[in-house]
Write a protein that holds these residues in place. Structure first.
Motif, short mmCIF file in Angstrom:
data_model
loop_
_atom_site.label_atom_id
_atom_site.label_comp_id
_atom_site.label_asym_id
_atom_site.label_seq_id
_atom_site.Cartn_x
_atom_site.Cartn_y
_atom_site.Cartn_z
N CYS A 238 -3.37 10.86 4.88
CA CYS A 238 -4.49 10.56 5.78
C CYS A 238 -4.01 10.25 7.20
N ALA A 239 -2.72 10.54 7.50
CA ALA A 239 -2.16 10.10 8.79
C ALA A 239 -2.88 10.77 9.97
N VAL A 240 -3.12 9.98 11.00
CA VAL A 240 -3.66 10.52 12.27
C VAL A 240 -2.68 10.17 13.39
N ARG A 241 -2.71 11.00 14.42
CA ARG A 241 -1.83 10.72 15.56
C ARG A 241 -2.40 9.57 16.38
N VAL A 242 -1.52 8.64 16.72
CA VAL A 242 -1.93 7.50 17.55
C VAL A 242 -1.04 7.46 18.78
N ARG A 243 -1.48 6.73 19.78
CA ARG A 243 -0.69 6.56 20.99
C ARG A 243 0.38 5.50 20.73
N GLY A 244 1.47 5.60 21.43
CA GLY A 244 2.51 4.57 21.30
C GLY A 244 3.64 5.04 20.41
N PRO A 245 4.64 4.18 20.25
CA PRO A 245 5.87 4.57 19.58
C PRO A 245 5.70 4.91 18.10
N GLU A 246 4.67 4.34 17.45
CA GLU A 246 4.52 4.60 16.01
C GLU A 246 4.14 6.06 15.75
N ARG A 247 3.42 6.68 16.63
CA ARG A 247 2.99 8.09 16.62
C ARG A 247 1.96 8.42 15.54
N TYR A 248 2.04 7.83 14.35
CA TYR A 248 1.06 8.12 13.29
C TYR A 248 0.58 6.80 12.68
N ALA A 249 -0.69 6.82 12.24
CA ALA A 249 -1.21 5.67 11.49
C ALA A 249 -1.92 6.19 10.24
N ARG A 250 -1.85 5.40 9.18
CA ARG A 250 -2.55 5.79 7.95
C ARG A 250 -3.98 5.25 8.01
N VAL A 251 -4.92 6.17 7.89
CA VAL A 251 -6.33 5.76 7.99
C VAL A 251 -6.69 4.83 6.83
N CYS A 252 -6.07 5.03 5.65
CA CYS A 252 -6.49 4.25 4.48
C CYS A 252 -6.05 2.79 4.55
N THR A 253 -4.94 2.50 5.23
CA THR A 253 -4.46 1.12 5.24
C THR A 253 -4.53 0.48 6.63
N ASP A 259 -9.55 0.82 17.29
CA ASP A 259 -9.99 0.86 18.69
C ASP A 259 -9.76 2.30 19.15
N SER A 260 -10.79 2.94 19.72
CA SER A 260 -10.68 4.38 20.02
C SER A 260 -9.53 4.67 20.98
N ARG A 261 -9.11 3.67 21.78
CA ARG A 261 -8.03 3.91 22.74
C ARG A 261 -6.68 4.05 22.05
N SER A 262 -6.59 3.64 20.78
CA SER A 262 -5.31 3.74 20.09
C SER A 262 -5.10 5.12 19.47
#
Ligand SMILES: Cc1cc2nc3c(=O)[nH]c(=O)nc-3n(C[C@H](O)[C@H](O)[C@H](O)COP(=O)(O)OP(=O)(O)OC[C@H]3O[C@@H](n4cnc5c(N)ncnc54)[C@H](O)[C@@H]3O)c2cc1C
Ligand code: FES
Length: 269
Positions: A238-253, A259-262
Motif C-alpha cells: 500500500c506504499a505511497v510516495r511522500v515528501r522528505g527523506p522517508e520517500r514512502y509511507a504505508r497507507v495501512c499503518t 496531511d496532504s502536504r506530506s
C-alpha cells in the motif's frame, strides 16, 4: 486498552443506500476499541479461499447506544458481491480497528468535509462525530449522478452540498469545483487560517483539492484508499510516495489519514 483484534460478529442489517452502494451494520463487541472517523477494518468476506485476501473498508458510523458499527461499500468485485449477500444474523469476520483517524479540528476552526465515490463513509462518520461535539461542518458530497448519492439528512450530517457530474441533483460538476466556488463566495481570505479540509475519494480529486488548499493556505487532511495486501504493515503493498527523506509511507499503518502536504502527488493528477 483494547487494540487491534479479530471479531466474528453478527450482521444487523445490510441495505442498499444508493446505486451500487450498500450499508452494512454489524454488532460492535463491547470489549472492542471504539473506532474513530478515518480508521478502517478488514473483512474476510467468505469462509472459502476466494478471495484470499481480506478487504479494507472505512468505518462509516459507530453507535455506542446499540453497540453497532457500519460501513458503506460499493459493489466492485467478488468480495463486495459476497458482502452484499449477507443477511441479518449472518456473521462477518472483522479485523479492527486499523490505521490513523482524522485529527479533530481545533476550536474556532471551520471544518469543510469533502467526499467522492467510496470516500463517502469516513466523511459521513466524521460529520456525525463533529455534530456530536456541537461543531457544525460544511459537507460536500460528489457522485456521477443523483442515484449515486445516499440520503443526506441535515440533522445527521449538517449542511450538505451535493454535487453530480451530470447535474441531475445539486451542484453540477465536481466537488472540487463546488469547493472553489464555496470558498470564493464565503470570502476565504477572511477565514483561510481558520478553515481545515477533510477529504476522502479518488486520487485525482484529492490531488486537485490539495492544490486548491495550498493556493488558499488551508490545511487539508486526506484519507487514502490505496489497494492493500496485508493491511498490517508487513508487505509494502500500500506504499505511497511522500515528501522528505522517508520517500514512502504505508497507507495501512502510517495512514490512511495524512496531511496532504506530506504526500508526493505527482503520480495522482
Ligand atoms: C483504507 C481503505 C478504505 C476503504 N474504504 C472503502 C469504503 O468505505 N467503501 C468502499 O466501497 N470501498 C472502500 N475501500 C476499497 C475497497 O477495499 C475495495 O473496493 C474492495 O477491496 C473491492 O473488493 P472486491 O473483491 O469486491 O473487488 P476487486 O475484485 O478486488 O476489485 C474490483 C475493482 O475495484 C478496484 N479497486 C479495488 N480496490 C480498490 C481501492 N482501494 N480503490 C479503488 N479501486 C479499487 C479494482 O481496481 C478493480 O477494478 C477502501 C480501501 C482502503 C484501502
Ligand atoms: S497493505 Fe501490506 S504494508 Fe500496507
Amino acid at each position: 486498552m483494547p487494540s487491534l483484534a479479530r471479531y466474528l460478529t453478527p450482521v444487523l442489517s445490510n441495505r442498499s443506500v444508493a446505486d451500487e452502494f450498500y450499508e452494512l451494520q454489524f454488532h460492535w463487541p463491547a470489549e472492542a476499541a471504539v473506532p474513530r472517523p478515518g480508521q478502517f477494518l478488514t473483512i474476510r468476506s467468505s469462509a472459502g479461499s476466494v478471495p484470499l485476501l481480506r478487504r479494507p473498508f472505512a468505518f462509516s458510523r459507530y453507535d455506542r447506544d446499540d453497540n453497532s458499527a457500519r460501513i458503506i461499500y460499493q459493489l466492485r468485485g467478488t468480495a463486495t458481491a459476497q458482502l452484499a449477500a449477507k443477511r441479518p444474523f449472518d456473521t462477518v469476520d472483522v479485523l479492527a480497528p486499523l490505521g490513523t483517524a482524522f485529527p479533530l479540528p481545533e476550536p474556532d476552526t471551520r471544518p469543510i468535509l469533502i467526499a467522492g465515490g467510496i470516500g463517502i463513509g469516513p466523511i459521513l462518520f466524521l460529520a456525525r462525530t463533529l455534530l456530536g461535539h456541537a461543531v457544525a461542518p460544511r459537507v460536500l458530497i460528489g457522485a456521477r449522478s443523483a442515484g449515486g448519492l445516499p440520503p443526506l439528512p441535515a440533522e445527521e450530517y449538517g449542511d450538505v452540498i451535493a454535487c453530480t457530474d451530470d447535474g441531475s441533483y445539486g451542484h453540477r460538476g465536481t466537488v472540487v469545483e463546488a469547493l472553489r466556488s464555496y470558498l470564493d463566495t464565503t470570502s476565504i481570505s477572511n477565514y483561510s487560517g481558520e478553515s481545515v479540509l477533510y477529504l476522502c475519494g479518488p486520487g485525482p480529486m484529492l490531488a486537485a483539492a490539495h492544490r486548491l488548499a495550498l493556493e488558499c493556505g488551508i490545511t487539508a487532511y486526506v484519507a487514502l484508499e490505496q489497494t492493500m495486501g496485508c493491511a498490517v504493515g508487513a508487505c509494502m503493498g500500500c506504499a505511497v510516495r511522500v515528501r522528505g527523506p522517508e520517500r514512502y509511507a504505508r497507507v495501512c499503518t502510517e495512514g490512511p489519514v495524512f496531511d496532504s502536504r506530506s504526500i508526493d502527488w505527482r503520480s495522482s493528477s
